[in-house]
Write a protein that holds these residues in place. Structure first.
Motif: not given
Length: 112
Positions: A95, A86, A90-92, A31, A84, A34
């Motif tokens: 972002s 991830g 990772i990623g939200d 995380r 996505h 990223a």
């Protein structure tokens, strides 16, 4: 199929930087790594609406955002369901907002 030149360049830069690959890291470290990619996405585009919703699910509510493209008007629109890549690590939504707003405007449809 050839890899997109921009993606290929990013992968080359990551390899040149050394260190472990993101898939070799534990989730907190992945995380953190990223988050370094977030500025590369640029700023979100202007859209008509970006609304957070909860989709009912068998295990509870699923948070989502509905993005309506700029100039959509009042008529019905198609909808693209965006997942996505991830890996649930990772990623939200914040972002990914620049990518989602560009996608909504380019496709002329809502993006969830």
């Amino acid at each position: 199929m050839a890899l997109d030149p921009i993606a290929a360049g990013l992968l080359e830069q990551m390899a040149a930087a050394g260190g472990p690959a993101i898939n070799e890291l534990d989730p907190p470290a992945a995380r953190e790594m990223a988050q370094g990619f977030v500025p590369l996405a640029g700023e979100p585009e202007e859209v008509d609406e970006s609304k957070d919703i909860i989709i009912p699910g068998p295990g509870g509510g699923i948070p989502a955002t509905v993005t309506t493209p700029k100039g959509a008007g009042k008529g019905p629109l198609g909808c693209l369901l965006y997942y996505h890549g991830g890996g649930w690590v990772i990623g939200d939504r914040a972002s990914l907002n620049p990518s989602v707003t560009r996608l909504a405007n380019a496709a002329g449809c809502k993006v969830v």
